[in-house]
Design an enzyme around this catalytic site. Structure first.
Site, PDB file in Angstrom:
ATOM      1  N   ASP A 428      44.093  61.105  42.786  1.00  0.00           N
ATOM      2  CA  ASP A 428      42.752  60.823  43.125  1.00  0.00           C
ATOM      3  C   ASP A 428      41.403  61.900  42.306  1.00  0.00           C
ATOM      4  O   ASP A 428      41.790  63.013  41.999  1.00  0.00           O
ATOM      5  CB  ASP A 428      42.061  60.883  44.554  1.00  0.00           C
ATOM      6  CG  ASP A 428      40.907  60.999  45.349  1.00  0.00           C
ATOM      7  OD1 ASP A 428      40.190  60.471  43.972  1.00  0.00           O
ATOM      8  OD2 ASP A 428      40.415  60.554  46.246  1.00  0.00           O
ATOM      9  N   HIS A 429      40.979  60.996  41.680  1.00  0.00           N
ATOM     10  CA  HIS A 429      40.579  61.204  39.845  1.00  0.00           C
ATOM     11  C   HIS A 429      38.731  62.098  41.165  1.00  0.00           C
ATOM     12  O   HIS A 429      38.621  63.070  39.749  1.00  0.00           O
ATOM     13  CB  HIS A 429      39.772  60.820  39.321  1.00  0.00           C
ATOM     14  CG  HIS A 429      39.842  61.105  37.686  1.00  0.00           C
ATOM     15  ND1 HIS A 429      39.258  62.368  37.259  1.00  0.00           N
ATOM     16  CD2 HIS A 429      40.634  60.336  36.631  1.00  0.00           C
ATOM     17  CE1 HIS A 429      40.091  62.844  36.038  1.00  0.00           C
ATOM     18  NE2 HIS A 429      40.652  61.815  35.264  1.00  0.00           N
ATOM     19  N   ARG A 430      38.556  62.268  42.126  1.00  0.00           N
ATOM     20  CA  ARG A 430      37.891  62.596  42.158  1.00  0.00           C
ATOM     21  C   ARG A 430      38.346  64.038  43.251  1.00  0.00           C
ATOM     22  O   ARG A 430      36.619  64.449  43.276  1.00  0.00           O
ATOM     23  CB  ARG A 430      37.140  62.085  43.931  1.00  0.00           C
ATOM     24  CG  ARG A 430      36.227  60.684  43.411  1.00  0.00           C
ATOM     25  CD  ARG A 430      36.679  60.035  45.252  1.00  0.00           C
ATOM     26  NE  ARG A 430      37.655  59.552  45.971  1.00  0.00           N
ATOM     27  CZ  ARG A 430      37.826  59.561  47.076  1.00  0.00           C
ATOM     28  NH1 ARG A 430      36.875  58.651  47.836  1.00  0.00           N
ATOM     29  NH2 ARG A 430      39.089  59.663  47.787  1.00  0.00           N
TER      30      ARG A 430
END
Length: 458
Positions: A428-430
């Site tokens: 998850d790039h967040r």
């Protein structure tokens, strides 16, 4: 002769606010005498298959639902003929009669049935309202407000509250397809749940029923002459589909790949199998990969975290519940090993085997499927080299372990045949920056390429 009475047992909430279950099979028949907590049915929730114990001692009077029926929580499923004093122990404060009963006891709070038949006291006659588990919304521009096509109606007074209307993913999709605002649709299901029928009635569109002979799956296949086969989407597969859609369109996925020479790891496994300490313990490349993931998380904690949209916080876990994706006849499941970080290597290997055996036998419990913090999917068992796995909802990362293949590989300045595997890491790039994901993947790869590297990482 003691007096008897008829009591109904209503389908209980089997955990985590699930709203419905499918009756897989009855273990009893009308006229059978059953004891308290005797298993009377096998049901499938959106999470797992669960054995349902009897809340009463008595005689089965009526089975209200047939195997294959999908039943909403709170609906009667079986009636018992019981003695006046049979069933659940009375409440300490009120001496209330049995759980899930269809009868009403004056001035006594109604008890909501749970897995063992006796739930907490619930004020009123309805199912306790539980806040539905929610996932983070999609990050991006706000969607245009849908225009309702149903009859004009004044919105309820509390329609401005932050919590969205209670419904299931398929119902929300149906409402979106029809251009309806769910906040305007009155729910008639348990606890105010908005059902498919509520949406259809509000919109004025009656659904065309699919003929039963087309709905049921045919085991004969193409040989029957039928041009298509339809299988109802329900149970674990229905839950998995909804969860994967939520994950794919909520968490911004990024995937990285690393191909590694794992010949030293396979040599290590061969030696361990002859060790007395590992006698009778199944050891596979997945076992080593799992241990490598646990060690790498100590150096890269961002991959063991969760995005809390409601509270606008990043939750970093100081423990690891390691999920292992398992393909079962009932669909994809991701049970997890609780506190895997604290297990010594032999125990971790045993837990991996037990987890896989339970999944294949359909004995995975809802508790096994909840609370995971990071997962591994062993796509190599299907002969696949690499992929882009979708995150298990609520987790920051998932590692794909590809097939181990004998390939020409550069080794000590020459080309040699070596055992090679490709690792696929989705995150998850967040929560995880590219650098953090790369360092984690490189750590896992280094330990599989040279197990002795563990000494430099712990």
């Amino acid at each position: 002769m003691s007096a008897t009475m008829i009591k109904e047992f209503r389908l209980p909430d089997l955990g985590e606010g699930l709203t419905e279950s499918e009756i897989l099979s009855w273990k009893v028949d009308v006229g059978d005498t059953v004891s308290l907590n005797q298993v009377i049915a096998e049901v499938e929730t959106a999470k797992a298959v669960v054995e349902l114990p009897s809340p009463f001692a008595g005689v089965i009077k009526e089975l209200h639902e047939q195997p294959g029926s999908v039943v909403e929580v709170g609906k009667p499923i079986v009636s018992f003929e019981v003695a006046d004093d049979a069933g659940a122990p009375p409440s300490a404060s009120s001496g209330a009669a049995g759980t899930g009963s269809g009868e009403t006891v004056a001035e006594t709070p109604k008890r909501e049935p749970n897995l063992v038949g006796y739930g907490a006291v619930v004020e009123g006659s309805g199912r306790p309202t539980r806040r539905a588990r929610t996932f983070a919304p999609v990050v991006g521009p706000a969607e245009p407000k849908p225009v309702a096509t149903g009859p004009a109606e004044t919105p309820p007074a509390d329609s401005g509250r932050a919590e969205r209307p209670r419904s299931t993913p398929p119902v929300r999709k149906l409402a979106k397809d029809l251009g309806l605002d769910l906040a305007r649709v009155p729910g008639t299901g348990p606890g105010g749940l908005i059902t498919r029928e509520d949406v259809q009635e509000f919109s004025g569109h009656a659904a065309e029923p699919v003929p039963q002979q087309r709905r049921e799956s045919s085991s004969a296949g193409a040989g029957t002459g039928e041009r298509e086969t339809r299988t109802p989407i329900k149970g674990v597969r229905k839950h998995t589909a909804a969860a994967m859609v939520q994950s794919a369109f909520t968490a911004p996925h990024a995937t990285e790949f690393l191909t590694v020479d794992v010949t030293p790891s396979l040599d290590l496994l061969a030696k361990l199998k002859t060790s007395r300490e590992f006698s009778g313990i199944k050891l596979t490349p997945l076992t080593l990969a799992a241990k490598a993931v646990l060690i790498a998380l100590g150096r890269n904690p961002a991959l063991n975290s969760r995005w809390d949209e409601e509270n606008q916080e990043i939750v970093t876990f100081n423990y690891v519940n390691l999920g292992i994706a398992a393909a079962t006849p009932r669909g994809l499941m991701v049970p997890n090993i609780k506190d895997a970080h604290a297990l010594p290597f032999p125990r971790l290997a045993q837990e991996l085997t037990a987890l896989a055996d339970a999944a294949r036998a359909g004995k995975t419990t809802p508790g096994d499927l909840s609370g995971g913090t990071i997962s591994i999917t062993n796509i190599g068992v299907f002969g696949i080299d690499a992929g882009t796995p979708i995150l298990n909802p609520g987790e920051a990362a998932i590692l794909g372990l590809g097939a181990v293949r004998t390939m020409p590989w550069e080794y000590r300045g020459e080309v040699a045949l070596r055992q090679v595997v490709t690792l696929s890491l989705s995150f998850d790039h967040r929560l995880v920056d590219g650098e953090q994901g790369s360092r984690f993947l490189a750590d896992v790869g280094a330990m599989l390429a040279e197990p002795g590297m563990v000494l430099t990482m712990v």
